[in-house]
Design a protein around this motif. Structure first.
Motif, PDB file in Angstrom:
ATOM      1  N   LYS A 129       0.821  -1.209   0.000  1.00 31.94           N
ATOM      2  CA  LYS A 129       0.000   0.000   0.000  1.00 31.94           C
ATOM      3  C   LYS A 129       0.858   1.265   0.000  1.00 31.94           C
ATOM      4  O   LYS A 129       0.396   2.325  -0.394  1.00 31.94           O
ATOM      5  N   ASP A 130       2.120   1.093   0.467  1.00 30.63           N
ATOM      6  CA  ASP A 130       3.032   2.231   0.483  1.00 30.63           C
ATOM      7  C   ASP A 130       3.719   2.446  -0.869  1.00 30.63           C
ATOM      8  O   ASP A 130       4.557   3.336  -1.019  1.00 30.63           O
ATOM      9  N   GLY A 131       3.370   1.608  -1.870  1.00 29.59           N
ATOM     10  CA  GLY A 131       3.937   1.740  -3.207  1.00 29.59           C
ATOM     11  C   GLY A 131       5.265   1.028  -3.389  1.00 29.59           C
ATOM     12  O   GLY A 131       5.813   1.012  -4.487  1.00 29.59           O
ATOM     13  N   LYS A 132       5.806   0.438  -2.324  1.00 28.68           N
ATOM     14  CA  LYS A 132       7.088  -0.261  -2.410  1.00 28.68           C
ATOM     15  C   LYS A 132       6.869  -1.743  -2.721  1.00 28.68           C
ATOM     16  O   LYS A 132       5.814  -2.311  -2.412  1.00 28.68           O
ATOM     17  N   ALA A 133       7.883  -2.373  -3.316  1.00 31.05           N
ATOM     18  CA  ALA A 133       7.815  -3.792  -3.663  1.00 31.05           C
ATOM     19  C   ALA A 133       8.211  -4.643  -2.458  1.00 31.05           C
ATOM     20  O   ALA A 133       9.151  -4.302  -1.726  1.00 31.05           O
ATOM     21  N   TYR A 134       7.488  -5.748  -2.273  1.00 28.48           N
ATOM     22  CA  TYR A 134       7.759  -6.691  -1.185  1.00 28.48           C
ATOM     23  C   TYR A 134       7.844  -8.097  -1.763  1.00 28.48           C
ATOM     24  O   TYR A 134       6.999  -8.504  -2.550  1.00 28.48           O
ATOM     25  N   ARG A 135       8.894  -8.828  -1.357  1.00 26.76           N
ATOM     26  CA  ARG A 135       9.101 -10.196  -1.830  1.00 26.76           C
ATOM     27  C   ARG A 135       8.703 -11.178  -0.733  1.00 26.76           C
ATOM     28  O   ARG A 135       8.970 -10.958   0.446  1.00 26.76           O
ATOM     29  N   THR A 136       8.074 -12.269  -1.138  1.00 26.85           N
ATOM     30  CA  THR A 136       7.742 -13.349  -0.209  1.00 26.85           C
ATOM     31  C   THR A 136       8.938 -14.292  -0.116  1.00 26.85           C
ATOM     32  O   THR A 136       9.522 -14.666  -1.135  1.00 26.85           O
ATOM     33  N   TYR A 137       9.308 -14.646   1.101  1.00 27.32           N
ATOM     34  CA  TYR A 137      10.388 -15.593   1.373  1.00 27.32           C
ATOM     35  C   TYR A 137       9.803 -16.806   2.091  1.00 27.32           C
ATOM     36  O   TYR A 137       8.880 -16.677   2.895  1.00 27.32           O
ATOM     37  N   THR A 138      10.356 -17.975   1.821  1.00 30.91           N
ATOM     38  CA  THR A 138      10.034 -19.182   2.578  1.00 30.91           C
ATOM     39  C   THR A 138      10.941 -19.197   3.798  1.00 30.91           C
ATOM     40  O   THR A 138      12.149 -18.977   3.678  1.00 30.91           O
ATOM     41  N   VAL A 139      10.382 -19.448   4.975  1.00 29.13           N
ATOM     42  CA  VAL A 139      11.192 -19.545   6.189  1.00 29.13           C
ATOM     43  C   VAL A 139      11.784 -20.954   6.239  1.00 29.13           C
ATOM     44  O   VAL A 139      11.080 -21.947   6.021  1.00 29.13           O
ATOM     45  N   LEU A 140      13.077 -21.035   6.523  1.00 26.01           N
ATOM     46  CA  LEU A 140      13.780 -22.316   6.571  1.00 26.01           C
ATOM     47  C   LEU A 140      14.044 -22.728   8.009  1.00 26.01           C
ATOM     48  O   LEU A 140      14.321 -21.882   8.868  1.00 26.01           O
ATOM     49  N   ALA A 141      13.988 -24.022   8.253  1.00 28.50           N
ATOM     50  CA  ALA A 141      14.322 -24.550   9.573  1.00 28.50           C
ATOM     51  C   ALA A 141      15.831 -24.458   9.769  1.00 28.50           C
ATOM     52  O   ALA A 141      16.599 -24.696   8.834  1.00 28.50           O
ATOM     53  N   GLY A 142      16.250 -24.111  10.968  1.00 30.65           N
ATOM     54  CA  GLY A 142      17.682 -24.089  11.275  1.00 30.65           C
ATOM     55  C   GLY A 142      18.230 -25.511  11.296  1.00 30.65           C
ATOM     56  O   GLY A 142      17.533 -26.448  11.706  1.00 30.65           O
ATOM     57  N   SER A 143      19.462 -25.688  10.861  1.00 36.16           N
ATOM     58  CA  SER A 143      20.033 -27.031  10.758  1.00 36.16           C
ATOM     59  C   SER A 143      20.161 -27.720  12.116  1.00 36.16           C
ATOM     60  O   SER A 143      20.240 -28.936  12.174  1.00 36.16           O
ATOM     61  N   SER A 144      20.140 -26.968  13.200  1.00 34.72           N
ATOM     62  CA  SER A 144      20.230 -27.589  14.528  1.00 34.72           C
ATOM     63  C   SER A 144      18.992 -28.429  14.841  1.00 34.72           C
ATOM     64  O   SER A 144      19.019 -29.235  15.762  1.00 34.72           O
ATOM     65  N   THR A 145      17.924 -28.264  14.068  1.00 33.01           N
ATOM     66  CA  THR A 145      16.701 -29.044  14.290  1.00 33.01           C
ATOM     67  C   THR A 145      16.627 -30.275  13.392  1.00 33.01           C
ATOM     68  O   THR A 145      15.678 -31.040  13.487  1.00 33.01           O
ATOM     69  N   TYR A 146      17.616 -30.485  12.516  1.00 30.88           N
ATOM     70  CA  TYR A 146      17.550 -31.552  11.518  1.00 30.88           C
ATOM     71  C   TYR A 146      17.785 -32.927  12.136  1.00 30.88           C
ATOM     72  O   TYR A 146      18.608 -33.085  13.035  1.00 30.88           O
ATOM     73  N   ASP A 147      17.065 -33.909  11.606  1.00 33.97           N
ATOM     74  CA  ASP A 147      17.331 -35.298  11.967  1.00 33.97           C
ATOM     75  C   ASP A 147      18.437 -35.821  11.036  1.00 33.97           C
ATOM     76  O   ASP A 147      18.968 -35.087  10.203  1.00 33.97           O
ATOM     77  N   THR A 148      18.781 -37.095  11.173  1.00 33.92           N
ATOM     78  CA  THR A 148      19.876 -37.669  10.393  1.00 33.92           C
ATOM     79  C   THR A 148      19.632 -37.555   8.898  1.00 33.92           C
ATOM     80  O   THR A 148      20.528 -37.175   8.139  1.00 33.92           O
ATOM     81  N   LYS A 149      18.424 -37.855   8.451  1.00 31.74           N
ATOM     82  CA  LYS A 149      18.112 -37.811   7.015  1.00 31.74           C
ATOM     83  C   LYS A 149      18.259 -36.382   6.469  1.00 31.74           C
ATOM     84  O   LYS A 149      18.868 -36.159   5.425  1.00 31.74           O
ATOM     85  N   GLU A 150      17.704 -35.420   7.180  1.00 33.91           N
ATOM     86  CA  GLU A 150      17.766 -34.028   6.741  1.00 33.91           C
ATOM     87  C   GLU A 150      19.204 -33.506   6.748  1.00 33.91           C
ATOM     88  O   GLU A 150      19.624 -32.808   5.823  1.00 33.91           O
ATOM     89  N   MET A 151      19.961 -33.863   7.793  1.00 34.67           N
ATOM     90  CA  MET A 151      21.351 -33.413   7.873  1.00 34.67           C
ATOM     91  C   MET A 151      22.175 -34.062   6.774  1.00 34.67           C
ATOM     92  O   MET A 151      23.065 -33.417   6.200  1.00 34.67           O
ATOM     93  N   SER A 152      21.875 -35.311   6.446  1.00 35.26           N
ATOM     94  CA  SER A 152      22.586 -35.989   5.354  1.00 35.26           C
ATOM     95  C   SER A 152      22.365 -35.263   4.034  1.00 35.26           C
ATOM     96  O   SER A 152      23.305 -35.094   3.247  1.00 35.26           O
ATOM     97  N   GLU A 153      21.142 -34.813   3.777  1.00 36.06           N
ATOM     98  CA  GLU A 153      20.846 -34.066   2.554  1.00 36.06           C
ATOM     99  C   GLU A 153      21.661 -32.767   2.511  1.00 36.06           C
ATOM    100  O   GLU A 153      22.214 -32.408   1.473  1.00 36.06           O
ATOM    101  N   LEU A 154      21.733 -32.086   3.642  1.00 32.06           N
ATOM    102  CA  LEU A 154      22.479 -30.832   3.717  1.00 32.06           C
ATOM    103  C   LEU A 154      23.972 -31.084   3.506  1.00 32.06           C
ATOM    104  O   LEU A 154      24.631 -30.387   2.721  1.00 32.06           O
ATOM    105  N   ILE A 155      24.510 -32.093   4.182  1.00 30.13           N
ATOM    106  CA  ILE A 155      25.937 -32.405   4.054  1.00 30.13           C
ATOM    107  C   ILE A 155      26.258 -32.878   2.639  1.00 30.13           C
ATOM    108  O   ILE A 155      27.266 -32.466   2.057  1.00 30.13           O
TER     109      ILE A 155
END
Length: 181
Positions: A118-144
């Motif tokens: 409404k202020d005439g400025k552009a705004y981008r939508t971002y997806t919020v990501l989980a911090g890697s400290s919350t990852y289980d083995t499978k998720e951490m393996s993907e990251l590594i």
């Protein structure tokens, strides 16, 4: 199924002896939450991730937070709240993007969605990501694995796949032993 009451009955088998605790819980209501089993990630794997990330950041001439955010954007997990992906709307400016890339306390991935406020400025939508400290083995393996691939592209020495697999398996075994103590 209990045919008299029509309710489902679920039986749990415990991995350790809890007989000394049963008397304390006797005649008290219990709340049990059932979730899909996933091993927690290895602290060794976590240390390996940060060593590789530091080498990649140094070679690229960028900060570790920026390198970490780039890896999370490419190989990380979306933050889920009540089964829904979390989103954040941020001013669509270079300054805002730089702030996001250097952030240590939050991690976001830009989407292609940009709207005018409404202020005439552009705004981008971002997806919020989980911090890697919350990852289980499978998720951490993907990251590594993603980080390892990027390090190899840059000529950074990495552990052989069998050594990484051994490290993860060793952690999982140690983790099971700790839970039964």
């Amino acid at each position: 199924m209990d045919w008299k009451t029509g309710r489902m009955r679920l039986t749990f088998e415990l991995e350790s002896d809890v007989s000394s605790s049963i008397d304390k819980m006797k005649d008290k209501p219990l709340r049990i939450i059932a979730k899909q089993w996933r091993e927690k990630r290895s602290l060794d794997a976590n240390a390996y991730y940060w060593v590789l990330l530091s080498r990649l950041a140094e070679m690229a001439g960028i900060s570790k937070p920026r390198a970490h955010n780039l890896m999370l954007r490419r190989y990380g997990q979306n933050l889920m709240i009540a089964g829904q992906m979390a989103y954040l709307v941020v001013p669509d400016t270079t300054e805002a993007e730089e702030t996001a890339l250097e952030a240590e306390t939050f991690h976001i991935r830009p989407t292609s969605q940009v709207k005018q406020g409404k202020d005439g400025k552009a705004y981008r939508t971002y997806t919020v990501l989980a911090g890697s400290s919350t990852y289980d083995t499978k998720e951490m393996s993907e990251l590594i694995n993603g980080l390892v691939a990027e390090c190899k592209e840059q000529g950074i020495e990495t552990l052989p796949p069998e050594e990484l697999a051994r490290m993860m398996a060793e952690y999982e075994e140690n983790h099971r032993k700790k839970e039964t103590v």
